[in-house]
Design a protein around this motif. Structure first.
Motif, PDB file in Angstrom:
ATOM      1  N   THR A 181     -44.367  -9.430  10.086  1.00 38.83           N
ATOM      2  CA  THR A 181     -43.303  -8.429  10.221  1.00 38.83           C
ATOM      3  C   THR A 181     -42.934  -8.222  11.685  1.00 38.83           C
ATOM      4  O   THR A 181     -41.751  -8.081  12.032  1.00 38.83           O
ATOM      5  CB  THR A 181     -43.746  -7.091   9.601  1.00 38.83           C
ATOM      6  OG1 THR A 181     -44.178  -7.312   8.247  1.00 38.83           O
ATOM      7  CG2 THR A 181     -42.611  -6.093   9.601  1.00 38.83           C
ATOM      8  N   THR A 182     -43.949  -8.204  12.546  1.00 37.85           N
ATOM      9  CA  THR A 182     -43.676  -8.084  13.977  1.00 37.85           C
ATOM     10  C   THR A 182     -42.786  -9.223  14.451  1.00 37.85           C
ATOM     11  O   THR A 182     -41.801  -9.019  15.179  1.00 37.85           O
ATOM     12  CB  THR A 182     -44.994  -8.078  14.773  1.00 37.85           C
ATOM     13  OG1 THR A 182     -45.788  -6.955  14.376  1.00 37.85           O
ATOM     14  CG2 THR A 182     -44.720  -7.997  16.270  1.00 37.85           C
ATOM     15  N   ALA A 183     -43.119 -10.449  14.045  1.00 34.10           N
ATOM     16  CA  ALA A 183     -42.320 -11.613  14.443  1.00 34.10           C
ATOM     17  C   ALA A 183     -40.897 -11.517  13.903  1.00 34.10           C
ATOM     18  O   ALA A 183     -39.929 -11.850  14.598  1.00 34.10           O
ATOM     19  CB  ALA A 183     -42.985 -12.900  13.963  1.00 34.10           C
ATOM     20  N   ALA A 184     -40.765 -11.057  12.656  1.00 29.47           N
ATOM     21  CA  ALA A 184     -39.425 -10.938  12.067  1.00 29.47           C
ATOM     22  C   ALA A 184     -38.574  -9.929  12.813  1.00 29.47           C
ATOM     23  O   ALA A 184     -37.378 -10.142  13.030  1.00 29.47           O
ATOM     24  CB  ALA A 184     -39.546 -10.549  10.588  1.00 29.47           C
ATOM     25  N   LEU A 185     -39.175  -8.823  13.236  1.00 26.67           N
ATOM     26  CA  LEU A 185     -38.426  -7.813  13.976  1.00 26.67           C
ATOM     27  C   LEU A 185     -38.089  -8.296  15.387  1.00 26.67           C
ATOM     28  O   LEU A 185     -36.992  -8.035  15.895  1.00 26.67           O
ATOM     29  CB  LEU A 185     -39.232  -6.512  14.042  1.00 26.67           C
ATOM     30  CG  LEU A 185     -39.451  -5.798  12.700  1.00 26.67           C
ATOM     31  CD1 LEU A 185     -40.359  -4.596  12.872  1.00 26.67           C
ATOM     32  CD2 LEU A 185     -38.117  -5.367  12.088  1.00 26.67           C
ATOM     33  N   VAL A 186     -39.016  -9.007  16.026  1.00 28.42           N
ATOM     34  CA  VAL A 186     -38.746  -9.554  17.358  1.00 28.42           C
ATOM     35  C   VAL A 186     -37.612 -10.571  17.294  1.00 28.42           C
ATOM     36  O   VAL A 186     -36.796 -10.691  18.225  1.00 28.42           O
ATOM     37  CB  VAL A 186     -40.021 -10.194  17.945  1.00 28.42           C
ATOM     38  CG1 VAL A 186     -39.704 -11.044  19.179  1.00 28.42           C
ATOM     39  CG2 VAL A 186     -41.036  -9.114  18.305  1.00 28.42           C
ATOM     40  N   ALA A 187     -37.531 -11.310  16.186  1.00 29.98           N
ATOM     41  CA  ALA A 187     -36.478 -12.323  16.035  1.00 29.98           C
ATOM     42  C   ALA A 187     -35.083 -11.724  15.947  1.00 29.98           C
ATOM     43  O   ALA A 187     -34.088 -12.432  16.155  1.00 29.98           O
ATOM     44  CB  ALA A 187     -36.751 -13.179  14.799  1.00 29.98           C
TER      45      ALA A 187
END
Length: 530
Positions: free
Chosen positions: A178-184
């Motif tokens: 989820t962190t990666a998805a939000l950073v993207a």
């Protein structure tokens, strides 16, 4: 406590597809609102190549899938569109001139609706995106039609981006995915998503395809609970295949990365599943349709540029030198590549990217690191390879946004393999999380207001923030209203992001162990915390 336990049991026993759908419905309003606000904040035709894509969209919506074009490299396509659309290029008068405000653009005369000839450099592109986005032009005209087309594009992209984030948040250990998805979700992604340009659609469908496929593979022993995710995989893959000429590369990369991470056993389970077979067939049909269009329309012939005497090997190594120079195209560069994001915005996202990528590379075991290394190599080598093939005919035409779909895939892949690491816990982790989310909100709003500054008063050598209150151009509703609305949506979205990422850590195993009817919820609590 009993209410909390009942809620946890309901979530645990609910089909994972249902959970993903509900979360996507929660996320969608925020992504849609941010994208729509960008659509109003950006002057018409202020996004690179938007006039060409607008003409293409209107012509396709009126039944002209291709138009008439020559056989030479870079030949423009002749189509018939309403006069106000044919003249839409005049709206881009501020392009590549960061000191020029959007006030230079003449009014869009919606009454001039007689059909005339127009040319577009996107004439040979796949029509799937354009037939959807161009539909408002069939019953609207003038600025209303163009803003409506932007809105359709923004809502379409927001749908797939919401599904991608929801898939990440629905995993057993959702913190890092989820962190990666939000950073993207960089300012560049939202900015492109608010324009008439298929670039954003290929980015968000790549993310949706990959994360939904990972969710399906994670639940391959109970595929009946992941039916919704399988449907998302099929639709995302079929649409991705038909967005842009290079989209088949991103589709292949997403599938290969997921298979490398999870192995062939989950893939075989999907192959044996009836719904899985149907969705694989849908993607295969999408790929065949894309290849057929590429062969018939010769889409790569639409690319235009200035021939160069630079040799392919020189272009290759020059592009290698420029690898990090294109990073602003992943984070934010508005206008016709004339206004890079402020240094603070670049720094924040560079730090976030570096954290995830170094984390992915540091994984000492498992197949995941292989996937990260392969995609990282592709991010580095594909621009030099592709640019060197056309250097003599077109010169240097590469832009960072061309590779954004693959770079987003790299970030998401790192998030997926980091799920094996425990999530940060405790008060210190929550404090860091709050500051990180606050930093993301600050970077997003700074980029948004900076873009408004560029178009209302221009980016001058001297600081001119205060001049915005007496600007020569105003977007619909005024820049003040748009900026305030954007900040409010970001703040509410930040609360939701905090709950998705960190609120679970407040419920520890020790807290739950105090309840007599804890039952089998301890393993689930452990999974959710990690």
């Amino acid at each position: 406590m009993s209410t909390l336990l009942r809620t946890r049991r309901q979530l645990r026993h609910a089909p994972i597809g249902t959970t993903m759908f509900r979360r996507s419905m929660m996320i969608f309003p925020f992504i849609a609102a941010l994208s729509l606000l960008w659509a109003f904040a950006s002057p018409l035709m202020s996004v690179p190549d938007e006039p060409a894509h607008t003409i293409k969209a209107v012509s396709v919506a009126q039944g002209q899938l291709r138009g008439t074009t020559g056989n030479n490299q870079g030949d423009l396509t002749l189509v018939q569109v309403p006069y106000y659309i044919a003249a839409i290029g005049q709206q881009a008068c501020m392009g590549m001139k960061p000191t020029v405000t959007a006030d230079c653009a003449p009014p869009v005369n919606g009454d001039a609706s007689e059909k005339v000839d127009a040319v577009t450099s996107a004439g040979n592109y796949n029509p799937v995106y354009y037939v959807i986005v161009g539909s408002p032009s069939r019953f609207l005209s003038g600025e209303s039609a163009i803003y409506a087309m932007r809105a359709v594009s923004a809502l379409l992209g927001a749908c797939f981006l919401s599904l991608a984030i929801a898939a990440a948040a629905s995993m057993r250990r959702p913190f890092w995915p989820t962190t990666a998805a939000l950073v993207a979700v960089t300012p560049m992604v939202l900015y492109l998503n608010a324009s008439i340009n298929p670039n954003a659609l290929e980015i968000v469908t790549t993310a949706s395809l990959f994360l939904s496929m990972c969710l399906v593979f994670e639940n391959h022993k109970q595929l009946s609970s992941a039916r919704f995710a399988m449907v998302v995989v099929g639709i995302s893959g079929a649409i991705l295949a038909n967005t842009r000429a290079l989209s088949l590369i991103w589709l292949t990369a997403a599938v290969v990365a997921a298979v490398i991470i999870y192995g062939f056993q989950p893939l075989l389970a999907v192959v044996k599943n009836r719904l899985g077979q149907t969705m694989m067939g849908l993607i295969a049909l999408g790929c065949l349709a894309s290849l057929a269009w590429l062969a018939v329309a010769n889409s790569f012939k639409s690319l235009g540029g200035i021939p160069s005497e630079v040799t392919p090997d020189q272009a290759f190594f020059t592009m290698l030198d420029r690898t990090f120079s294109y990073s602003s195209g992943y984070i934010g560069i508005i206008g016709w590549l004339d206004t890079p994001a402020p240094g603070a915005v670049i720094t924040f996202w560079s730090f976030a990217f570096a954290t995830l990528i170094l984390g992915g590379l540091s994984m000492s075991r498992g197949r995941g690191r292989i996937a990260v290394c392969l995609i990282l190599l592709a991010v580095i080598l594909l621009p030099p390879i592709l640019q060197s093939q056309v250097i003599t005919e077109l010169g240097y035409i590469w832009q960072g946004r061309y590779l954004l779909a693959l770079f987003v895939l790299l970030v998401l892949t790192c998030g997926i393999i980091l799920r094996e690491r425990p999530a940060p816990q405790g008060e210190w982790a929550q404090s860091v999380g709050r500051w990180f989310i606050a930093g993301a909100i600050g970077a997003h709003i700074y980029m948004f207001i900076y873009a408004l500054r560029r178009y209302t008063v221009g980016i001058q050598q001297q600081t001119n923030w205060t001049e915005m209150f007496d600007s020569v151009w105003q977007p619909p509703l005024s820049w003040q209203v748009l900026a305030l609305a954007y900040l409010l949506v970001l703040l509410m979205g930040g609360v939701l992001a905090y709950k998705m990422l960190l609120s679970r850590s407040t419920v520890t195993i020790e807290n739950l162990a105090g309840s007599a009817d804890l039952g089998d919820s301890i393993p689930d609590a452990r999974d959710r915390r990690h």
